[in-house]
Enzyme design. Sequence first.
Site, PDB file in Angstrom:
ATOM      1  N   ASP A   1     -16.927   7.329  -8.075  1.00 32.70           N
ATOM      2  CA  ASP A   1     -15.597   7.087  -7.506  1.00 32.70           C
ATOM      3  C   ASP A   1     -14.655   6.691  -8.633  1.00 32.70           C
ATOM      4  O   ASP A   1     -15.088   6.200  -9.680  1.00 32.70           O
ATOM      5  CB  ASP A   1     -15.655   5.926  -6.500  1.00 32.70           C
ATOM      6  CG  ASP A   1     -16.197   6.340  -5.140  1.00 32.70           C
ATOM      7  OD1 ASP A   1     -16.248   7.542  -4.836  1.00 32.70           O
ATOM      8  OD2 ASP A   1     -16.573   5.434  -4.367  1.00 32.70           O
TER       9      ASP A   1
ATOM     10  N   ARG B   1     -13.753  15.533  -7.087  1.00 30.15           N
ATOM     11  CA  ARG B   1     -13.040  15.189  -5.847  1.00 30.15           C
ATOM     12  C   ARG B   1     -11.592  14.906  -6.242  1.00 30.15           C
ATOM     13  O   ARG B   1     -11.342  14.164  -7.190  1.00 30.15           O
ATOM     14  CB  ARG B   1     -13.642  13.944  -5.210  1.00 30.15           C
ATOM     15  CG  ARG B   1     -12.807  13.415  -4.038  1.00 30.15           C
ATOM     16  CD  ARG B   1     -13.182  11.979  -3.658  1.00 30.15           C
ATOM     17  NE  ARG B   1     -14.545  11.849  -3.242  1.00 30.15           N
ATOM     18  CZ  ARG B   1     -15.257  10.719  -3.369  1.00 30.15           C
ATOM     19  NH1 ARG B   1     -14.711   9.639  -3.900  1.00 30.15           N
ATOM     20  NH2 ARG B   1     -16.506  10.669  -2.960  1.00 30.15           N
TER      21      ARG B   1
HETATM   22  P1  FDA Z   1      -1.895   9.618   3.568  1.00 26.53           P
HETATM   23  O1  FDA Z   1      -2.109   8.245   3.032  1.00 26.53           O
HETATM   24  O2  FDA Z   1      -0.521  10.168   3.577  1.00 26.53           O
HETATM   25  O3  FDA Z   1      -2.542   9.690   4.996  1.00 26.53           O
HETATM   26  C1  FDA Z   1      -2.339  10.781   5.867  1.00 26.53           C
HETATM   27  C2  FDA Z   1      -2.563  10.262   7.281  1.00 26.53           C
HETATM   28  O4  FDA Z   1      -3.947   9.900   7.412  1.00 26.53           O
HETATM   29  C3  FDA Z   1      -1.795   8.965   7.575  1.00 26.53           C
HETATM   30  O5  FDA Z   1      -0.544   9.227   8.108  1.00 26.53           O
HETATM   31  C4  FDA Z   1      -2.700   8.280   8.550  1.00 26.53           C
HETATM   32  O6  FDA Z   1      -2.491   8.817   9.822  1.00 26.53           O
HETATM   33  C5  FDA Z   1      -4.071   8.680   8.123  1.00 26.53           C
HETATM   34  N1  FDA Z   1      -4.743   7.693   7.253  1.00 26.53           N
HETATM   35  C6  FDA Z   1      -4.893   7.747   5.922  1.00 26.53           C
HETATM   36  N2  FDA Z   1      -5.625   6.709   5.466  1.00 26.53           N
HETATM   37  C7  FDA Z   1      -5.945   5.961   6.560  1.00 26.53           C
HETATM   38  C8  FDA Z   1      -6.697   4.766   6.767  1.00 26.53           C
HETATM   39  N3  FDA Z   1      -7.297   4.106   5.755  1.00 26.53           N
HETATM   40  N4  FDA Z   1      -6.815   4.325   8.047  1.00 26.53           N
HETATM   41  C9  FDA Z   1      -6.251   4.985   9.081  1.00 26.53           C
HETATM   42  N5  FDA Z   1      -5.534   6.104   8.949  1.00 26.53           N
HETATM   43  C10 FDA Z   1      -5.371   6.598   7.709  1.00 26.53           C
HETATM   44  N6  FDA Z   1      -8.991   6.784  -3.729  1.00 26.53           N
HETATM   45  C11 FDA Z   1      -9.200   6.416  -5.019  1.00 26.53           C
HETATM   46  O7  FDA Z   1      -8.306   5.863  -5.654  1.00 26.53           O
HETATM   47  N7  FDA Z   1     -10.418   6.657  -5.596  1.00 26.53           N
HETATM   48  C12 FDA Z   1     -11.427   7.296  -4.957  1.00 26.53           C
HETATM   49  O8  FDA Z   1     -12.502   7.507  -5.529  1.00 26.53           O
HETATM   50  C13 FDA Z   1     -11.202   7.696  -3.609  1.00 26.53           C
HETATM   51  N8  FDA Z   1     -12.161   8.325  -2.885  1.00 26.53           N
HETATM   52  C14 FDA Z   1     -11.873   8.836  -1.649  1.00 26.53           C
HETATM   53  C15 FDA Z   1     -12.828   9.590  -0.971  1.00 26.53           C
HETATM   54  C16 FDA Z   1     -12.502  10.185   0.237  1.00 26.53           C
HETATM   55  C17 FDA Z   1     -13.528  11.022   0.938  1.00 26.53           C
HETATM   56  C18 FDA Z   1     -11.193  10.025   0.774  1.00 26.53           C
HETATM   57  C19 FDA Z   1     -10.794  10.711   2.037  1.00 26.53           C
HETATM   58  C20 FDA Z   1     -10.283   9.230   0.137  1.00 26.53           C
HETATM   59  C21 FDA Z   1     -10.595   8.626  -1.069  1.00 26.53           C
HETATM   60  N9  FDA Z   1      -9.682   7.815  -1.730  1.00 26.53           N
HETATM   61  C22 FDA Z   1      -9.957   7.417  -3.023  1.00 26.53           C
HETATM   62  C23 FDA Z   1      -8.484   7.317  -1.013  1.00 26.53           C
HETATM   63  C24 FDA Z   1      -7.297   8.220  -1.237  1.00 26.53           C
HETATM   64  O9  FDA Z   1      -6.877   8.086  -2.576  1.00 26.53           O
HETATM   65  C25 FDA Z   1      -6.129   7.868  -0.308  1.00 26.53           C
HETATM   66  O10 FDA Z   1      -5.707   6.581  -0.526  1.00 26.53           O
HETATM   67  C26 FDA Z   1      -6.429   8.018   1.168  1.00 26.53           C
HETATM   68  O11 FDA Z   1      -7.235   9.133   1.399  1.00 26.53           O
HETATM   69  C27 FDA Z   1      -5.127   8.199   1.958  1.00 26.53           C
HETATM   70  O12 FDA Z   1      -4.449   9.337   1.463  1.00 26.53           O
HETATM   71  P2  FDA Z   1      -4.274  10.690   2.311  1.00 26.53           P
HETATM   72  O13 FDA Z   1      -4.387  11.834   1.367  1.00 26.53           O
HETATM   73  O14 FDA Z   1      -5.198  10.693   3.447  1.00 26.53           O
HETATM   74  O15 FDA Z   1      -2.752  10.679   2.738  1.00 26.53           O
END
Ligand code: FDA
Length: 300
Positions: A125, A175
């Site tokens: 990660d 990723r």
């Molecule tokens: P965005 O934040 O715009 O979310 C889109 C929509 O998804 C939101 O409007 C909401 O509805 C929903 N949503 C998102 N997050 C939510 C939550 N926690 N609870 C409820 N609803 C939520 N980051 C990092 O810095 N290092 C890493 O190694 C990883 N690894 C990782 C693995 C996986 C499998 C995922 C999915 C995410 C990560 N992340 C991460 C976190 C990533 O950087 C990011 O902060 C979150 O995925 C939220 O970003 P989105 O792209 O989903 O968009």
Amino acid sequence: MHLVKGAMVGILHVVPTGILWRFARRYVAGASLDEAVRVVRDLNGQGFLATLDILGEHVSTEAEARADGAAYAEVLRTIRRQNLTCNISVKPTHMGLKLGRDLCLELFRRLTAEAQRLGNFVRLDMEDSNCTDATLDLYRTLRREMPGVGVVLQAYLRRSQKDAKRLAEEGANVRVCKGIYREPAAIAFRGREEIRKEFITLLEILMGAGCYVGIATHDDWVIEKARGLVARLGIPRDRYEFQMLLGVRPQLRDRIRGEGERLRVYVPFGEKWRAYCLRRFRENPQILRHVLRALLRPGS
Ligand code: FDA
């Protein structure tokens, strides 16, 4: 607004564990490996892949890092014994990165060797920007020794395109996510649209070079553009996967899987779930929105 958020995060520290768990149980599989296995088996049964994360970054003693390294090795063996479709995601500070690179490398080497023996895979990660160089360096050292290791790039970091180009040349398994930590504007994009576009640019660099890519997002816009990119570049389905966090947008998750895509669910578990939740709230008070929603609509 900052004051209000600060006060809310402060209040969460005194919320009784049982109440906090009402929120956390949606996002955390449980305190024990048995509970995590049950969640992964259920996800596998529904056609999802999984990745397990033991909660507990930023360990402060070598003994803790070694114990958690051993716990991760046990997770790998359990995955094999239980015949689960699941790999592991590990934070370098959990394996003692802040206590010294040698310790961290030693613990990761043990894990990647065990993963190799069991035909599995270890994802490093990506944590805050103080760890980026060290994590990429660890990844490269491990990757030279074993194939079954991958890393993460964060679209909000201004440096990520450069990192993506180098990783693309190396044929890395990456990723891509937006990034969860609070970073200064000098090194990180702040605008939603900028970060989204950067996300797609990173995907294009990596996929265009034939890398295996994990598209880690719950953002409809990014998902749609990513699928457009996949179609335009003619990327076969076995060269990428979508990835989502346990408990986040399960209907979207079902839809993507229903459309025949590979989707891996990130499943955190472990006794340190309370510290994990509080840390996440501190790092990103936006998450509070989701906490309050969950608390106000229990069971939703
Ligand atoms: P965005 O934040 O715009 O979310 C889109 C929509 O998804 C939101 O409007 C909401 O509805 C929903 N949503 C998102 N997050 C939510 C939550 N926690 N609870 C409820 N609803 C939520 N980051 C990092 O810095 N290092 C890493 O190694 C990883 N690894 C990782 C693995 C996986 C499998 C995922 C999915 C995410 C990560 N992340 C991460 C976190 C990533 O950087 C990011 O902060 C979150 O995925 C939220 O970003 P989105 O792209 O989903 O968009």
